[in-house]
Design an enzyme around this catalytic site. Structure first.
Site, mmCIF file in Angstrom:
data_model
loop_
_atom_site.group_PDB
_atom_site.id
_atom_site.type_symbol
_atom_site.label_atom_id
_atom_site.label_comp_id
_atom_site.label_asym_id
_atom_site.label_seq_id
_atom_site.Cartn_x
_atom_site.Cartn_y
_atom_site.Cartn_z
ATOM 1 N N SER A 147 3.835 15.254 -0.828
ATOM 2 C CA SER A 147 3.669 15.110 0.811
ATOM 3 C C SER A 147 4.903 15.964 1.624
ATOM 4 C CB SER A 147 3.467 13.717 1.215
ATOM 5 O OG SER A 147 3.521 13.553 2.732
ATOM 6 N N TYR A 164 6.758 5.162 0.530
ATOM 7 C CA TYR A 164 6.047 6.370 0.705
ATOM 8 C C TYR A 164 6.663 7.565 0.596
ATOM 9 C CZ TYR A 164 2.016 9.433 1.102
ATOM 10 O OH TYR A 164 0.983 10.526 1.276
HETATM 11 N N1 LIG Z 1 -4.325 12.702 3.757
HETATM 12 C C1 LIG Z 1 -3.195 13.273 4.069
HETATM 13 O O1 LIG Z 1 -2.727 13.794 5.248
HETATM 14 C C2 LIG Z 1 -2.174 13.332 2.842
HETATM 15 C C3 LIG Z 1 -0.767 13.888 3.269
HETATM 16 C C4 LIG Z 1 0.167 14.285 2.390
HETATM 17 C C5 LIG Z 1 -0.050 13.764 1.126
HETATM 18 N N2 LIG Z 1 -1.348 13.073 0.848
HETATM 19 C C6 LIG Z 1 -1.688 12.643 -0.680
HETATM 20 O O2 LIG Z 1 -2.795 13.052 -1.164
HETATM 21 C C7 LIG Z 1 -3.408 12.248 -2.029
HETATM 22 C C8 LIG Z 1 -4.904 11.882 -1.665
HETATM 23 O O3 LIG Z 1 -4.820 11.032 -0.613
HETATM 24 P P1 LIG Z 1 -5.935 11.119 0.503
HETATM 25 O O4 LIG Z 1 -5.570 11.343 1.728
HETATM 26 O O5 LIG Z 1 -7.036 11.877 0.025
HETATM 27 O O6 LIG Z 1 -6.457 9.499 0.464
HETATM 28 P P2 LIG Z 1 -7.566 8.848 -0.414
HETATM 29 O O7 LIG Z 1 -8.810 9.290 -0.208
HETATM 30 O O8 LIG Z 1 -7.210 7.264 0.035
HETATM 31 O O9 LIG Z 1 -7.201 8.953 -1.843
HETATM 32 C C9 LIG Z 1 -6.303 8.324 -2.811
HETATM 33 C C10 LIG Z 1 -6.993 8.327 -4.088
HETATM 34 O O10 LIG Z 1 -6.301 7.762 -4.720
HETATM 35 C C11 LIG Z 1 -7.031 6.861 -5.719
HETATM 36 N N3 LIG Z 1 -6.215 5.658 -6.213
HETATM 37 C C12 LIG Z 1 -5.408 4.961 -5.727
HETATM 38 N N4 LIG Z 1 -4.785 4.098 -6.490
HETATM 39 C C13 LIG Z 1 -5.166 4.577 -7.641
HETATM 40 C C14 LIG Z 1 -4.940 4.143 -9.087
HETATM 41 N N5 LIG Z 1 -4.296 2.950 -9.347
HETATM 42 N N6 LIG Z 1 -5.407 4.606 -10.005
HETATM 43 C C15 LIG Z 1 -6.278 5.681 -10.024
HETATM 44 N N7 LIG Z 1 -6.705 6.158 -8.685
HETATM 45 C C16 LIG Z 1 -5.960 5.549 -7.634
HETATM 46 C C17 LIG Z 1 -7.937 6.399 -5.014
HETATM 47 O O11 LIG Z 1 -9.346 6.115 -5.490
HETATM 48 P P3 LIG Z 1 -9.561 4.475 -6.208
HETATM 49 O O12 LIG Z 1 -9.420 3.623 -5.029
HETATM 50 O O13 LIG Z 1 -11.191 4.574 -6.484
HETATM 51 O O14 LIG Z 1 -8.802 4.312 -7.326
HETATM 52 C C18 LIG Z 1 -8.611 7.639 -3.957
HETATM 53 O O15 LIG Z 1 -9.465 8.472 -4.614
HETATM 54 C C19 LIG Z 1 -2.573 11.162 -2.216
HETATM 55 O O16 LIG Z 1 -1.790 11.222 -3.422
HETATM 56 C C20 LIG Z 1 -1.956 10.977 -0.873
HETATM 57 O O17 LIG Z 1 -0.527 10.451 -0.798
HETATM 58 C C21 LIG Z 1 -2.362 12.855 1.621
#
Ligand SMILES: NC(=O)c1ccc[n+]([C@@H]2O[C@H](COP(=O)([O-])OP(=O)(O)OC[C@H]3O[C@@H](n4cnc5c(N)ncnc54)[C@H](OP(=O)(O)O)[C@@H]3O)[C@@H](O)[C@H]2O)c1
Length: 262
Positions: A147, A164
């Site tokens: 991130s 985080y």
């Molecule tokens: N959106 C942003 O602006 C942003 C910015 C910087 C970084 N990120 C990073 O991008 C990644 C994806 O985030 P997102 O924004 O797409 O949010 P999201 O839709 O909430 O995705 C998070 C994913 O992680 C999975 N997950 C959570 N705990 C888990 C576990 N114990 N085992 C396996 N899977 C798990 C969830 O699936 P299940 O609940 O089905 O397990 C979900 O598919 C994350 O690493 C986040 O930190 C996002």
């Protein structure tokens, strides 16, 4: 190799954790569009199966696997299933992640541990299990999703989650160290550091998600004057996943519309 061939993933297998939602889903589909067959995995098998249907509609093969990245036995089983189904895994995208916003003085240990377990230990366990397989095959591309807020301190009004930010900083160091240790085996380890993209985790319009209050303010401060869109991920992803990046490892590519350059 032509420039088109450099980015072609035809016949390769990609494994995407967190592939059933948000950025993981976007990346799973982008890899399939570039020719890869895709293993979509996370705890919620149902959402992964929906993405599998979308990938199959693109003419690629896909497999949904239930996976908890914090549980070593779940990780090993998921990787074994993926390898036995497709024969090999050339690309691993670690997109699973979690976040809790609580002021640092009040953050419960369980929240801190949950973020470290999912974001850091989960990424490590996946790299370890898939990395062994890649080292045996003398080829692999690992892309860890960190991130843009993992580099430095963040105003609590923007994102109030010391667990985080700490976890994402650790993902960057893990990326660099594995890249140095595994480069000699043909295994590349890079990271994409997104800024603010609208997803389930991060939606300015949904109360309770990260940046619900601060999203519009952040967007007005981003040099390109908007939050990230799905397509903004694809170029970096395909670069790191393909032969186009065969002289690049241990790098963090920031996709934040220029915010971190201010
Ligand atoms: N959106 C942003 O602006 C942003 C910015 C910087 C970084 N990120 C990073 O991008 C990644 C994806 O985030 P997102 O924004 O797409 O949010 P999201 O839709 O909430 O995705 C998070 C994913 O992680 C999975 N997950 C959570 N705990 C888990 C576990 N114990 N085992 C396996 N899977 C798990 C969830 O699936 P299940 O609940 O089905 O397990 C979900 O598919 C994350 O690493 C986040 O930190 C996002």
């Amino acid at each position: 190799m032509s420039s088109k061939q450099l980015f072609d993933l035809t016949g390769q297998t990609a494994m995407v954790t967190g592939g059933g939602s948000g950025l993981g889903r976007v990346m799973a589909l982008a890899l399939a569009e570039a020719g890869a067959n895709v293993v979509v995995c996370s705890r919620r098998l149902e959402v992964c199966k929906e993405v599998v249907k979308e990938i199959e509609a693109l003419g690629r093969q896909a497999l949904a696997i239930s996976l908890d990245v914090t549980a070593p036995e779940s990780v090993v089983q998921a990787v074994e299933k993926a390898v036995s189904y497709f024969g090999k895994v050339e690309i691993l995208v670690n997109s699973s992640g979690t976040v809790f916003e609580t002021p640092a003085t009040e953050m419960p240990l369980e929240q801190w541990q949950s973020m470290l377990n999912t974001n850091v230990t989960g990424t490590f366990l996946m790299c370890q299990a898939v990395g062994k397989h890649m080292i045996n095959n003398e080829y692999g591309k690992i892309i860890n999703i960190s991130s843009s807020i993992g580099f430095k301190g963040v105003d609590p009004e923007a994102v109030d989650s010391v667990g985080y930010t700490t976890s994402k900083g650790a993902v960057m160091t893990l990326t660099k160290d594995l890249a140095v240790k595994w480069g000699r085996h043909g295994v590349y380890v890079n990271s994409i550091a997104p800024g603010v993209f609208t997803t389930g985790m991060n939606n300015p319009e949904i109360p309770g998600t990260l940046v619900h209050k601060a999203g519009p303010i952040i967007a007005s401060q981003v040099p390109v004057r908007r939050l990230g869109r799905d397509d903004d991920l694809t170029g970096a992803l395909l670069y790191f996943a393909s032969a186009a990046s065969d002289y690049c490892t241990g790098q963090i590519l920031v996709l934040d519309g220029g915010l971190g350059s201010k």
